[in-house]
Design an enzyme around this catalytic site. Structure first.
Site, PDB file in Angstrom:
ATOM      1  N   GLU A 102      43.545 -41.764   7.595  1.00 40.42           N
ATOM      2  CA  GLU A 102      44.801 -40.814   8.209  1.00 40.42           C
ATOM      3  C   GLU A 102      44.593 -39.544   8.197  1.00 40.42           C
ATOM      4  OE1 GLU A 102      47.116 -41.002  10.165  1.00 40.42           O
ATOM      5  OE2 GLU A 102      48.373 -42.734   9.737  1.00 40.42           O
ATOM      6  N   ASP A 103      45.209 -38.823   8.963  1.00 36.01           N
ATOM      7  CA  ASP A 103      45.418 -37.251   8.947  1.00 36.01           C
ATOM      8  C   ASP A 103      46.339 -37.120   8.031  1.00 36.01           C
ATOM      9  OD1 ASP A 103      47.296 -38.191  10.483  1.00 36.01           O
ATOM     10  OD2 ASP A 103      46.891 -36.699  11.976  1.00 36.01           O
ATOM     11  N   ASP A 106      53.492 -38.793   6.249  1.00 39.03           N
ATOM     12  CA  ASP A 106      54.696 -37.940   6.322  1.00 39.03           C
ATOM     13  C   ASP A 106      55.774 -38.786   5.767  1.00 39.03           C
ATOM     14  OD1 ASP A 106      56.686 -36.115   6.927  1.00 39.03           O
ATOM     15  OD2 ASP A 106      56.531 -36.599   9.084  1.00 39.03           O
ATOM     16  N   PHE A 155      55.507 -28.215   9.191  1.00 41.78           N
ATOM     17  CA  PHE A 155      54.728 -28.925  10.316  1.00 41.78           C
ATOM     18  C   PHE A 155      53.348 -28.311  10.463  1.00 41.78           C
ATOM     19  CE2 PHE A 155      53.419 -30.355  14.339  1.00 41.78           C
ATOM     20  CZ  PHE A 155      53.636 -31.889  14.252  1.00 41.78           C
ATOM     21  N   ARG A 168      44.416 -29.258  17.997  1.00 42.89           N
ATOM     22  CA  ARG A 168      43.316 -30.095  17.142  1.00 42.89           C
ATOM     23  C   ARG A 168      41.864 -29.358  16.671  1.00 42.89           C
ATOM     24  NH1 ARG A 168      45.753 -35.313  17.430  1.00 42.89           N
ATOM     25  NH2 ARG A 168      46.803 -35.785  19.429  1.00 42.89           N
TER      26      ARG A 168
HETATM   27  P1  IMP Z   1      54.716 -41.019   9.327  1.00 47.27           P
HETATM   28  O1  IMP Z   1      54.678 -42.311  10.260  1.00 47.27           O
HETATM   29  O2  IMP Z   1      56.304 -40.435   9.325  1.00 47.27           O
HETATM   30  O3  IMP Z   1      54.330 -41.094   8.153  1.00 47.27           O
HETATM   31  O4  IMP Z   1      53.937 -40.038  10.333  1.00 47.27           O
HETATM   32  C1  IMP Z   1      52.665 -40.229  10.507  1.00 47.27           C
HETATM   33  C2  IMP Z   1      52.013 -39.464  11.661  1.00 47.27           C
HETATM   34  O5  IMP Z   1      53.132 -38.371  12.093  1.00 47.27           O
HETATM   35  C3  IMP Z   1      50.740 -38.865  11.448  1.00 47.27           C
HETATM   36  O6  IMP Z   1      49.921 -39.664  11.664  1.00 47.27           O
HETATM   37  C4  IMP Z   1      50.784 -37.536  12.560  1.00 47.27           C
HETATM   38  O7  IMP Z   1      50.598 -38.029  13.697  1.00 47.27           O
HETATM   39  C5  IMP Z   1      52.250 -37.361  12.711  1.00 47.27           C
HETATM   40  N1  IMP Z   1      52.730 -36.397  11.673  1.00 47.27           N
HETATM   41  C6  IMP Z   1      53.509 -36.158  10.634  1.00 47.27           C
HETATM   42  N2  IMP Z   1      53.596 -35.088  10.062  1.00 47.27           N
HETATM   43  C7  IMP Z   1      52.941 -34.188  10.913  1.00 47.27           C
HETATM   44  C8  IMP Z   1      52.463 -32.633  10.800  1.00 47.27           C
HETATM   45  O8  IMP Z   1      52.918 -31.900  10.069  1.00 47.27           O
HETATM   46  N3  IMP Z   1      51.767 -32.250  11.955  1.00 47.27           N
HETATM   47  C9  IMP Z   1      51.267 -32.863  12.840  1.00 47.27           C
HETATM   48  N4  IMP Z   1      51.408 -34.468  13.072  1.00 47.27           N
HETATM   49  C10 IMP Z   1      52.380 -34.777  12.020  1.00 47.27           C
END
Ligand code: IMP
Length: 184
Positions: A102-103, A106, A155, A168
């Site tokens: 994963e990148d 969150d 963010f 990106r």
């Molecule tokens: P989660 O489901 O809330 O954990 O979010 C995960 C996904 O939200 C990641 O795979 C990203 O695609 C996107 N995301 C969450 N935070 C960021 C951020 O700070 N920048 C860019 N994408 C984010």
């Protein structure tokens, strides 16, 4: 002092060199963990492509790779909490060692969904490597086995991560300028 970040960005959070160094360390951790057990690295599209490309070259044991895509934020910078599979793996993973790459984690909702989804296919194991962990935002508990950097609740974009499809290609991680006209 380095160059000021491009328009729309507030500041550089993680420059390219520390990203490279940490990715190499993660590659070593992963190599030590799997040895000759040939994991499938599952990159989560699209954000993880840059990290996965660097990470897999830092792993010095045999690996395979595949990709999966889930719905993400769209144009908003906060998740709706609804996760949907957009593109599936091309490999069967039954009996395989799977490493989700994963990148960023969150709220944890995307990862929790992915783990549940992949577990139904009877893999031998499912582990997680994430470049970034926004730990303070977690809503769903998820186990992270390899973490590049824990970052504050801001963010971020670059090194694969986008805002509305942009940024990106930056070779570093930067904080988005929330007050900028093109910001959220
Ligand atoms: P989660 O489901 O809330 O954990 O979010 C995960 C996904 O939200 C990641 O795979 C990203 O695609 C996107 N995301 C969450 N935070 C960021 C951020 O700070 N920048 C860019 N994408 C984010």
């Amino acid at each position: 002092m380095g160059e000021p970040p491009p328009d729309g960005l507030q500041r550089i959070l993680i420059p390219a060199d520390p990203l490279t160094a940490r990715t190499r360390e993660l590659g070593r951790e992963i190599s030590e963990h799997y040895g000759d057990r040939v994991p499938v690295l599952v990159g989560v599209l699209k954000g993880a492509i840059v990290f996965l490309a660097d990470l897999m070259r830092a792993v010095d044991v045999p690996v395979e790779c595949d990709f999966i895509a889930v719905s993400s934020y769209g144009r908003a910078s906060r998740s709706s909490g609804v996760v949907k599979l957009v593109a599936d793996l091309s490999l069967p993973i039954e009996g395989r060692e799977v490493l989700i790459v994963e990148d960023i984690v969150d709220t944890g909702r995307t990862l929790a969904y992915l783990q549940r989804n992949l577990e139904t296919r009877q893999p031998r194991s499912v582990r997680v490597c994430t470049l970034l962990d926004k730990a303070a935002r977690r809503e769903v508990p998820v186990a992270l086995h390899h973490v590049g950097f824990t970052i504050p609740d801001e963010f971020v974009v670059g090194y694969g991560l986008d805002y509305a499809g942009r940024f990106r290609n930056l070779p570093y991680i930067a904080v988005l300028d929330q007050g900028h006209p093109s910001g959220p």
